[in-house]
Structures are given as structure tokens and as C-alpha cells.
Write an enzyme that holds these catalytic residues in place. Structure first.
Site, PDB file in Angstrom:
ATOM      1  N   ASP A  46      35.594  -0.314  -0.668  1.00  0.00           N
ATOM      2  CA  ASP A  46      35.258  -1.652  -0.191  1.00  0.00           C
ATOM      3  C   ASP A  46      33.916  -2.112  -0.755  1.00  0.00           C
ATOM      4  O   ASP A  46      33.015  -1.309  -0.983  1.00  0.00           O
ATOM      5  CB  ASP A  46      35.197  -1.643   1.341  1.00  0.00           C
ATOM      6  CG  ASP A  46      35.236  -3.038   1.929  1.00  0.00           C
ATOM      7  OD1 ASP A  46      35.622  -3.988   1.223  1.00  0.00           O
ATOM      8  OD2 ASP A  46      34.864  -3.191   3.105  1.00  0.00           O
ATOM      9  N   TRP A  51      29.396  -7.003  -3.981  1.00  0.00           N
ATOM     10  CA  TRP A  51      28.604  -6.537  -5.111  1.00  0.00           C
ATOM     11  C   TRP A  51      28.471  -7.645  -6.159  1.00  0.00           C
ATOM     12  O   TRP A  51      27.384  -7.883  -6.684  1.00  0.00           O
ATOM     13  CB  TRP A  51      29.260  -5.309  -5.716  1.00  0.00           C
ATOM     14  CG  TRP A  51      28.521  -4.671  -6.861  1.00  0.00           C
ATOM     15  CD1 TRP A  51      27.607  -3.678  -6.789  1.00  0.00           C
ATOM     16  CD2 TRP A  51      28.667  -4.991  -8.248  1.00  0.00           C
ATOM     17  NE1 TRP A  51      27.154  -3.343  -8.044  1.00  0.00           N
ATOM     18  CE2 TRP A  51      27.787  -4.134  -8.965  1.00  0.00           C
ATOM     19  CE3 TRP A  51      29.444  -5.902  -8.955  1.00  0.00           C
ATOM     20  CZ2 TRP A  51      27.676  -4.166 -10.351  1.00  0.00           C
ATOM     21  CZ3 TRP A  51      29.328  -5.949 -10.341  1.00  0.00           C
ATOM     22  CH2 TRP A  51      28.448  -5.094 -11.018  1.00  0.00           C
ATOM     23  N   ASN A  94      46.558  -7.798   1.304  1.00  0.00           N
ATOM     24  CA  ASN A  94      45.840  -8.388   0.166  1.00  0.00           C
ATOM     25  C   ASN A  94      46.609  -9.489  -0.545  1.00  0.00           C
ATOM     26  O   ASN A  94      46.038 -10.229  -1.359  1.00  0.00           O
ATOM     27  CB  ASN A  94      45.452  -7.300  -0.848  1.00  0.00           C
ATOM     28  CG  ASN A  94      44.310  -6.430  -0.380  1.00  0.00           C
ATOM     29  OD1 ASN A  94      44.158  -5.298  -0.827  1.00  0.00           O
ATOM     30  ND2 ASN A  94      43.492  -6.945   0.538  1.00  0.00           N
ATOM     31  N   ARG A 213      34.482   5.484   3.669  1.00  0.00           N
ATOM     32  CA  ARG A 213      34.553   4.028   3.541  1.00  0.00           C
ATOM     33  C   ARG A 213      33.208   3.512   3.030  1.00  0.00           C
ATOM     34  O   ARG A 213      32.165   3.810   3.605  1.00  0.00           O
ATOM     35  CB  ARG A 213      34.890   3.347   4.861  1.00  0.00           C
ATOM     36  CG  ARG A 213      34.868   1.823   4.686  1.00  0.00           C
ATOM     37  CD  ARG A 213      35.617   1.065   5.734  1.00  0.00           C
ATOM     38  NE  ARG A 213      35.791  -0.317   5.264  1.00  0.00           N
ATOM     39  CZ  ARG A 213      36.775  -1.109   5.593  1.00  0.00           C
ATOM     40  NH1 ARG A 213      37.714  -0.673   6.394  1.00  0.00           N
ATOM     41  NH2 ARG A 213      36.844  -2.334   5.130  1.00  0.00           N
ATOM     42  N   SER A 221      41.111  -0.248   8.635  1.00  0.00           N
ATOM     43  CA  SER A 221      41.861  -1.244   7.856  1.00  0.00           C
ATOM     44  C   SER A 221      43.305  -0.849   7.545  1.00  0.00           C
ATOM     45  O   SER A 221      43.762  -0.959   6.404  1.00  0.00           O
ATOM     46  CB  SER A 221      41.112  -1.566   6.557  1.00  0.00           C
ATOM     47  OG  SER A 221      39.874  -2.181   6.845  1.00  0.00           O
TER      48      SER A 221
END
Length: 281
Positions: A46, A51, A94, A213, A221
Site C-alpha cells: 500500500d 508516494w 480495485n 502492511r 482490506s
């Protein structure tokens, strides 16, 4: 039942198996017991978007940079003789993302499989894909099948890529498979944990001992919900593209500090006359 090391499956890496290391990595390796590493590590990768956002870059730049972290993690785990590594690449949720991002992720996966095949073969890594693979684009399905076929004879670490994956969906698929088997046999016995486990995507693999994670989010998740029942959970604030070998070694060190009792108590605690205190008291 919880998985434990045994003589048949335990393969211990040598101190020099990682090759050249940085001073930070060397300090961490000195503290690490290579005979007590987890058999199966699962990773929720994740933080790619954040980023990129911090660097004023498009989200896809974060995804591309994250492939390098995946490469480092895969090769390091393989050299440390970890039995299995599962990476959460794309969830069933997603699909809600913008089509441009989904298309990029699928193309990036296909590119990664082609580019990294020499690395996988060199390290004797065997690939598996967890999820509803038949719902992926045809080209992705072909590349997934090809990657599994090419690495099927390898004897090293099993690399599982969770793709179009959901923990709840996996349990539903397992139950439907069990029901399909029972149809026409006139038997409707109770489903056991062992029976359900045999129908999960991870059939034949030990359950994860360690779940990592990145990016600091405190949730699982919908990832390997059945399998992580007794996994040690390590959450780091590090964003996935910044997750390097030293950060992985830190996670392994933290894992070795944990006391894994699987609902029981320590043998020395059992004979201790002092009452056991509840957590937080």
C-alpha cells in the site's frame, strides 16, 4: 491447524545468501535468527498513490516505482529460503478505480512478468495466482498461465500474486466448489475447516505466519481473511515504493520478538502461581 516448521520443509539460508549488503542491512542481519523465519509472508503493498502525490507525480508513477520494491522483496525472500510469499496486487474492489489506472496496472503486470522471468527462473521461484483469474482481460489471463507453466518445475519459493482477489470472494468460491462436489452424491454433511481449506486458492500452502502492511493503514482490506487467523501483523508507515531490504529485515526481526501461542499459554506460565493478567492491565 496452525503451521509450524518441521524437518521436511525447513531450509535455512546462509548468512551470505543475500550477497553484498549495506551497513544497515548487516546490522539487522546480525540480529536475525535465520532458523526462525516465517514459512509464509503475505504483503499488502500500500502507498503507491501517496508516494507519487508527495512528489507531485501521477499515481501511475507510484505503481511503476513499486515494482522495484516487489522485485527486492521477492528476491530477498527467495534467498532467505522463505517457503511462500503472497503479494496483494489487485483486489476485486480495485475495479472501482479509473479505467486508465486499471489499464495501466494490467499492462504493468504483463510487462513485469516478461521482464522478471529470468530473475524468477534464476531463483527457482514457482508462480501461483490467487483470485478470480477468469474475469481478467484475455491477454492478462494468457500471461498468467504462461508464467505458471514456465515456473512449474522450479523447486524454490512459491510466489503467489493475489490478482482480482477478495478474501470473502475466496471463501464463497470455496463453499460453491464444495457444494458442486456434493451435488448428486446424496450427502450433505457438515463442512469442516479442513475441507474448506482444501478448496481455498492457497490449497497446499502453509497459512501466513507474518502479514506486512505498508503505508500505516490499520486494516487487512479483505486479504486472506481465512488464512491470517493466527498471523503476526506488522504495520509500517513506510510507503510501498520506499520499502527496501532493510525494512523487510526489520519486519522479520519484529516477527521474531513475538510470542506465538495460537490461543494457548507458555509452558512456564502454566506452572506460574501468579494469576495471568489480561492484556492492557
Amino acid at each position: 491447524m496452525p503451521s509450524t516448521h518441521n524437518a521436511k520443509t525447513l531450509h535455512v539460508a546462509s548468512p551470505g545468501s543475500l550477497g553484498p549488503v549495506t551497513p544497515e542491512e548487516a546490522r539487522l542481519l546480525e540480529k536475525l535468527d535465520l532458523a526462525r523465519l516465517p514459512r509464509h509472508i503475505a504483503v499488502i503493498m500500500d502507498g503507491n498513490g501517496r508516494w507519487a502525490q508527495k512528489r507531485h507525480l501521477p499515481r501511475i508513477a507510484g505503481h511503476r516505482s513499486g515494482t522495484q520494491s516487489a522485485r527486492i522483496t521477492i528476491e530477498t525472500c527467495a534467498r532467505l529460503k522463505i517457503e511462500a510469499l503472497t503479494l496483494y496486487a489487485f483486489s476485486v474492489e480495485n475495479w472501482r478505480r479509473p479505467k486508465t489506472e486499471i489499464d495501466f496496472l494490467m499492462a504493468l503486470l504483463r510487462e513485469y512478468l516478461r521482464k522478471e522471468m529470468p530473475l524468477l527462473q534464476k531463483n527457482q521461484i514457482r508462480m501461483r495466482f490467487l483470485g478470480r483469474i477468469d474475469e481478467l482481460p484475455a491477454g492478462v489471463q494468457n500471461d498468467v498461465r504462461e508464467a505458471m507453466e514456465k515456473t512449474a518445475g522450479n523447486k524454490g519459493m512459491v510466489l503467489c500474486v493475489a490478482l482480482n482477489y477478495g478474501g470473502r470472494a475466496e471463501i464463497v468460491d470455496a463453499m460453491n466448489a464444495i457444494l458442486s462436489e456434493s451435488n448428486g452424491h446424496g450427502t450433505a454433511g457438515k463442512v469442516t475447516e479442513e475441507q474448506l481449506s482444501r478448496h481455498l486458492y492457497t490449497e497446499g500452502l502453509p497459512d501466513p505466519d507474518l502479514l506486512i502492511r505498508t503505508s500505516g493503514e490499520m486494516r487487512v482490506s479483505n486479504f486472506l481473511l481465512w488464512q491470517i487467523a493466527y498471523a503476526e501483523i506488522f504495520v509500517t508507515e513506510t510507503l510501498w515504493p520506499d520499502f527496501n531490504r532493510a525494512r523487510l529485515l526489520e519486519a522479520l526481526l519484529e516477527y521474531q520478538k513475538r510470542e506465538r501461542r495460537y490461543g494457548g499459554i507458555r509452558e512456564d506460565a502454566a506452572s506460574d502461581e501468579k494469576p495471568v493478567r489480561a492484556a492492557g492491565h
